[in-house]
Design an enzyme around this catalytic site. Structure first.
Site, PDB file in Angstrom:
ATOM      1  N   GLU A  66       0.737  -1.316  -0.197  1.00  0.00           N
ATOM      2  CA  GLU A  66      -0.018  -0.013   0.030  1.00  0.00           C
ATOM      3  C   GLU A  66       0.761   1.330  -0.212  1.00  0.00           C
ATOM      4  O   GLU A  66       0.578   2.275   0.752  1.00  0.00           O
ATOM      5  CB  GLU A  66      -0.897   0.199   1.061  1.00  0.00           C
ATOM      6  CG  GLU A  66      -2.175  -1.325   0.854  1.00  0.00           C
ATOM      7  CD  GLU A  66      -3.109  -1.168   2.157  1.00  0.00           C
ATOM      8  OE1 GLU A  66      -2.974  -0.191   3.121  1.00  0.00           O
ATOM      9  OE2 GLU A  66      -3.931  -1.956   1.974  1.00  0.00           O
ATOM     10  N   GLU A  85      -4.629  -8.566  -0.472  1.00  0.00           N
ATOM     11  CA  GLU A  85      -4.791  -8.391   0.780  1.00  0.00           C
ATOM     12  C   GLU A  85      -6.453  -8.354   0.865  1.00  0.00           C
ATOM     13  O   GLU A  85      -7.259  -7.506  -0.068  1.00  0.00           O
ATOM     14  CB  GLU A  85      -4.435  -6.907   1.542  1.00  0.00           C
ATOM     15  CG  GLU A  85      -4.805  -7.017   3.043  1.00  0.00           C
ATOM     16  CD  GLU A  85      -3.730  -5.817   3.642  1.00  0.00           C
ATOM     17  OE1 GLU A  85      -2.745  -5.831   3.287  1.00  0.00           O
ATOM     18  OE2 GLU A  85      -4.537  -4.824   4.312  1.00  0.00           O
TER      19      GLU A  85
END
Length: 801
Positions: free
Chosen positions: A428, A522
Site C-alpha cells: 500500500e 489483501e
C-alpha cells in the site's frame, strides 16, 4: 563467567573436530542488557555487572509496562535506547581465519562494536546483516567484548508493533580465508521434468587471504532420503582479495517434486577443497518444483492449477512480542494448515528465517514482502487507529539511502526457499494521500502532497534489484489504489499485480489489461471476496487480513492489538477461523456459533457479527451456549457438507442443505434453552462431521493442555477455567497464579483480550473467555520441572514438564 567459558569450550570442540571448516555458534546466552544510553558502553572496560542478564532473542518492548502515551500504532509499547554486551574468548587456532558476527533482526538502528572498534550499523529493524570482526579480535585467551546499541527512540515509527532489541538470532562464525560468501550459495532448477531436473549451483567465492589460492569446488546434490545423487567438481584460482561466482550444472533423475502435499527437500552441499582437504562447506536446502502465473488461467504449481488460499501475518506472537520461538511459529502454521490455508504473505517486512524454513518443510507458498512505505513516511497513528493527529517517523526516513540494499539482502538471504513464489517490494505504498496523490483521485486529490509519479521513481530501482538477485520469481506489490498506480505507470513495473480490497476492479481491469496477472494481495474475510476468486479462473489468490490477531494498529487505549485474525492473540480459533475452514478445508467441517437476535440482525459473512451496538462494542457470534433465559437466538452453522442437521437437547430443530446457505452460512432462529446444541454434517445421508456447544455451569476448576509438542525446551500450555464436568466457562475471567518448580521460566502468558495490558511475564494473569496460553522455557530439559496453576475458589491444575 560460566556462560563465557561455555562458548570457549564450544569453539575448542569445533576446532578440534573440523579446524579447517566453518564454525558457527548461536549467541543466545551470556548477554547483559540495560535500557539506557551510557556514552562509554562500547568500551571493553565498561562495568556492566549491574546490567540485566538476558537471552537473545530478546524484546524489551514486551518487558516493560504498556502506556497510553507510547502510541497506538506500536501497541502502546515502550521504545527507547538500549545496549547489549557480551564477552567471549578466542584461541590462537582461529588466527588467520575470518570472523563474523551476524544478526537476523535488530529493531532498530543497530550499531555494533567489538573491543571498542565500531564495525557497522543497520537502521532497518527487519534486515538481516553481518559484520567482519577479524582484525579487531584478541586471540590470546583474553575477553573480546561485543557491544550493540539499539536506538528505538522513534518508538511511534510504525503502523503496527515492531518490538525493540535483538529480537532474532545472533551468531558468531569463523571461516577459512578462502570461503563461500555469506548468502553466497544460490541454487535454481532451470528445467524440471518427470524424468530429469537440471540444477544450476552457484557459489560466490571470496579469498580474504594475502596470497592467491588454487582450489576445487565440489557440488553435491543430496536427495530427501540423504543419498548423494549428483556430484560435480571444478578447479579454480582466486587472487588475494578476489571475489568471484562459479557456476556448476548438475542433474537429478526422477526428481521428487516439492509440493504442498509432499514438501520434499533436496540439499546442495558445496565444499571448497585445497590440496584435497576441505576448508569450507555450506549446505543449502532447496526444492525441485515449477510454478507459473497466467493472466487468463491463474496459478499453476508443478503444472497443476491451484487456488492460493493465503493469509497475511505480522511477525509478533501475542504475549511474546517480537521474540518468537520456532516452536510457536510451527504451532501457528500448523493451525493455519489445519483449516486449509496454503500460503503466507509476510506482512509487511522480511520474516524470521525460521518461518521460511518451516514453510519449506510444511508445504506453504510464501509471498515475501520488503516494505510498508517508501519515502516520505506514512501516517503513524498515536491516539488510536485513524484517530487524532498522526506522527510521521518511520523507515521512510532511511528508505532513499537503504531501500535498494535492504531489498537486495532480503532476496539474497531467502532466494533458495522453494516456498517463496513472489517478491513484494511494498504494501500500500500507493495509499491515496498517504503520502502520494494524483489528480485521478478527483475530489480527494491533494495538490500539495508528493506526486504519485514518485512511486515509479522509488519503485523501479527496487524491482530491478530484485531481478538482479533472482530472475526466477515474479515481482509484485500490494496496491491500495490501482487507479492511481495505473495513472503513473506504477502497476506496469510488476510481473504480477496485487490488489488490496479492490475485488470490484477485477473484471474491468482484466478486460482493460488482458496480459496483467491479477490476484488478491489483501482481502477481507467475507464470503463474496472469496467467491470471486473461487469462480474466476484468472484470479489466482486471496490473502486474508489476517491469520492471527496482532499487536499494534490498535484502537484507543487500552486496546493494544488488532482483531482481524482467524485466530486470537493466544492462538485460539475464532468463529471466522471456522468459517474459513468450511470454505477452504478438504476435510469435512461443521461448526456452530451463536448470538442473541436482539443484538444481531444476522450472523455476518465473515463469521462475526457486524451491526454496531454502540460506538465501542460490536455484537459478535460466539462459540458457546450460555445465554440469557428465554432469549431469541440466531444460530449459525459453517459447514462444507451437503446437509447439516441442528439438534437441541436431543430433538431435531431442522435440516438444511448447502445450497440454502446465505453468504456461505446456514442459520436458524430459536428460543434459548440450556443444554446441548449439536450440528451434524451429512454426506450421502450419513454423518461426516459433528460439533457440539454445551451449557457450562459455575467455574469449578482449572485444567491444562499441551497445544503443541515441546521443542527446544519450549512448552505451550493452554489453561482453561471449567465447570465440574470439564466444560469451559465462556465468561470466566479469574486471575490465575502460575507457580513454577525446577529450571523453567515464563516467556509469556496471555489471552485473546485486546485490552489485556498486564505484564505477560508476571506469575499472575487473567483468563479471558475462560482460557489463555502460557509459553514456558525450560533451561535444562534433563531436570524435572513442574507447573501449578491456581485461583481462589477453583481446584488447581498441575503438570509435570
Amino acid at each position: 563467567m560460566r556462560l563465557r567459558l561455555t562458548l570457549v569450550a564450544a569453539l575448542l570442540a569445533l576446532a578440534g573436530a573440523a579446524q579447517a571448516q566453518r564454525q558457527e555458534l548461536l549467541l543466545d546466552s551470556g548477554w547483559r542488557f540495560q535500557k539506557s544510553d551510557p556514552g562509554a558502553a562500547m568500551q571493553p572496560a565498561f562495568d556492566d555487572s549491574a546490567w540485566q542478564a538476558v537471552r537473545v532473542p530478546h524484546d524489551w518492548s514486551q518487558h516493560e509496562p504498556l502506556r497510553a502515551e507510547y502510541g497506538s500504532g506500536n501497541g502502546y509499547a515502550a521504545g527507547g535506547i538500549g545496549w547489549y554486551r557480551r564477552s567471549f574468548t578466542v584461541g590462537a587456532e582461529q588466527q588467520g581465519r575470518v570472523a563474523r558476527i551476524s544478526f537476523d533482526g535488530v529493531y532498530d538502528h543497530a550499531q555494533v562494536w567489538i573491543n571498542g572498534h565500531y564495525v557497522g550499523g543497520r537502521p532497518n529493524g527487519y534486515s538481516s546483516f553481518e559484520f567482519e570482526l577479524t582484525r579487531h579480535l584478541k586471540y590470546d585467551g583474553s575477553p573480546n567484548v561485543l557491544a550493540v546499541r539499539v536506538d528505538h527512540s522513534r518508538q511511534m515509527d510504525s503502523r503496527y508493533f515492531t518490538g525493540s532489541g535483538i529480537y532474532r538470532d545472533a551468531r558468531l562464525s569463523f571461516t577459512d580465508a578462502l570461503h563461500i560468501a555469506p548468502w553466497g550459495s544460490y541454487v535454481t532448477t532451470p528445467q524440471v521434468g518427470a524424468a530429469r531436473a537440471d540444477v544450476k549451483a552457484e557459489a560466490e567465492l571470496v579469498n580474504a587471504g594475502a596470497s592467491a589460492r588454487q582450489f576445487t569446488l565440489r557440488a553435491e546434490l543430496i536427495a530427501p532420503d540423504g543419498r548423494v545423487v549428483a556430484t560435480r567438481e571444478a578447479q579454480a584460482r582466486l587472487a588475494a582479495g578476489e571475489r568471484r561466482t562459479l557456476s556448476q550444472q548438475l542433474a537429478v533423475d526422477q526428481p521428487q517434486r516439492w509440493s504442498l502435499e509432499t514438501p520434499r527437500l533436496y540439499a546442495l552441499r558445496q565444499t571448497v577443497l585445497v590440496d584435497g582437504k576441505p576448508v569450507d562447506q555450506t549446505r543449502t536446502p532447496f526444492g525441485i518444483r515449477t510454478f507459473r502465473f497466467d493472466a487468463n488461467q491463474g496459478f499453476f504449481l508443478n503444472g497443476q492449477p491451484l487456488k492460493i488460499k493465503g493469509v497475511c501475518l505480522h511477525h509478533d506472537a501475542g504475549s511474546l512480542g517480537a521474540a518468537v520461538p520456532v516452536a510457536v511459529l510451527e504451532r501457528r502454521l500448523q493451525q493455519l494448515k489445519d483449516i486449509g490455508v496454503n500460503a503466507i504473505r509476510t506482512s509487511h517486512n522480511p520474516p524470521a528465517p525460521e518461518l521460511l524454513d518451516l514453510a519449506d518443510r510444511m508445504g506453504f507458498l510464501v509471498q515475501a514482502e520488503a516494505f510498508d512505505e517508501f519515502t516520505p513516511t506514512k501516517n503513524k497513528w498515536i491516539e488510536g487507529w485513524n484517530v487524532g493527529v498522526p506522527g510521521r517517523q518511520g523507515y521512510g526516513e532511511e528508505f532513499a539511502q537503504w531501500g535498494v540494499r535492504d531489498v537486495e539482502d532480503m532476496v539474497r538471504r531467502d532466494r533458495n526457499h522453494p516456498s517463496i513464489i513472489m517478491w513484494s517490494v511494498g504494501n500500500e505504498v500507493d495509499y491515496p494521500n498517504d503520502p502520494f496523490s494524483h489528480p485521478v483521485l478527483g475530489a480527494r486529490y491533494r495538490p500539495t502532497a508528493p506526486p504519485a509519479s514518485d512511486l515509479v521513481r522509488w519503485g523501479r530501482p527496487l524491482v530491478e534489484a530484485v531481478r538482479r538477485m533472482d530472475p526466477t520469481r515474479p515481482v509484485t506489490a500490494a496496491m491500495a489504489s490501482v487507479e492511481m498506480s495505473d495513472a503513473v505507470g506504477f502497476a506496469d513495473l510488476f510481473d504480477v499485480a496485487g490488489y488490496n480490497y479492490q475485488e470490484a476492479r477485477y473484471a474491468a481491469d482484466h478486460a482493460k489489461f488482458p496480459k496483467r496477472v491479477i490476484y488478491g494481495s489483501e482481502n477481507r474475510h467475507d464470503y463474496r471476496a472469496w467467491a470471486v476468486v473461487r469462480d474466476t479462473p484468472y484470479i489466482s489468490a486471496q490473502f486474508l487480513w489476517t491469520g492471527f490477531d496482532y499487536l499494534g494498529e490498535a484502537g484507543r487505549w487500552p486496546l493494544r492489538a488488532a482483531d482481524f485474525g482467524l485466530f486470537d492473540l493466544a492462538g485460539f480459533m475464532k468463529p471466522r477461523g471456522a468459517f474459513r475452514a468450511a470454505l477452504w478445508s478438504s476435510q469435512p467441517v461443521v461448526y456452530l456459533a451463536a448470538a442473541t437476535a436482539s443484538a444481531t440482525r444476522i450472523a455476518s459473512q465473515s463469521g462475526q457479527g457486524t451491526p454496531l451496538l454502540d460506538q465501542q462494542k460490536r455484537a459478535k457470534v460466539a462459540e458457546h451456549w450460555n445465554w440469557p433465559a428465554g432469549e431469541s437466538m440466531v444460530v449459525s452453522a459453517y459447514a462444507n457438507t451437503p446437509e447439516v442437521q441442528l439438534w437441541l437437547n436431543g430433538k431435531l430443530v431442522g435440516t438444511q442443505k448447502a445450497e440454502e446457505a446465505v453468504e456461505g452460512i446456514l442459520s436458524w432462529t430459536l428460543p434459548y434453552q440450556p443444554g446441548e446444541l449439536k450440528a451434524v454434517g451429512l454426506k450421502d445421508g450419513q454423518p461426516a462431521a459433528e460439533f457440539k456447544l454445551q451449557t457450562a455451569g459455575a467455574a469449578a476448576r482449572i485444567t491444562l493442555q499441551r497445544v503443541a509438542p515441546a521443542r527446544d525446551g519450549i512448552e505451550q500450555l493452554a489453561f482453561f477455567v471449567v465447570d465440574t464436568q470439564g466444560r469451559r466457562v465462556p465468561d470466566a475471567t479469574q486471575r490465575l497464579r502460575f507457580e513454577l518448580q525446577g529450571p523453567v521460566e515464563i516467556l509469556g502468558i496471555g489471552n485473546g483480550n485486546l485490552a489485556d495490558v498486564d505484564d505477560p511475564r508476571d506469575a499472575e494473569h487473567a483468563a479471558y473467555e475462560g482460557r489463555g496460553l502460557a509459553v514456558l522455557r525450560r533451561s535444562d530439559t534433563t531436570q524435572p520441572a513442574r507447573l501449578r496453576v491456581s485461583a481462589p475458589g477453583l481446584a488447581p491444575a498441575e503438570l509435570d514438564l
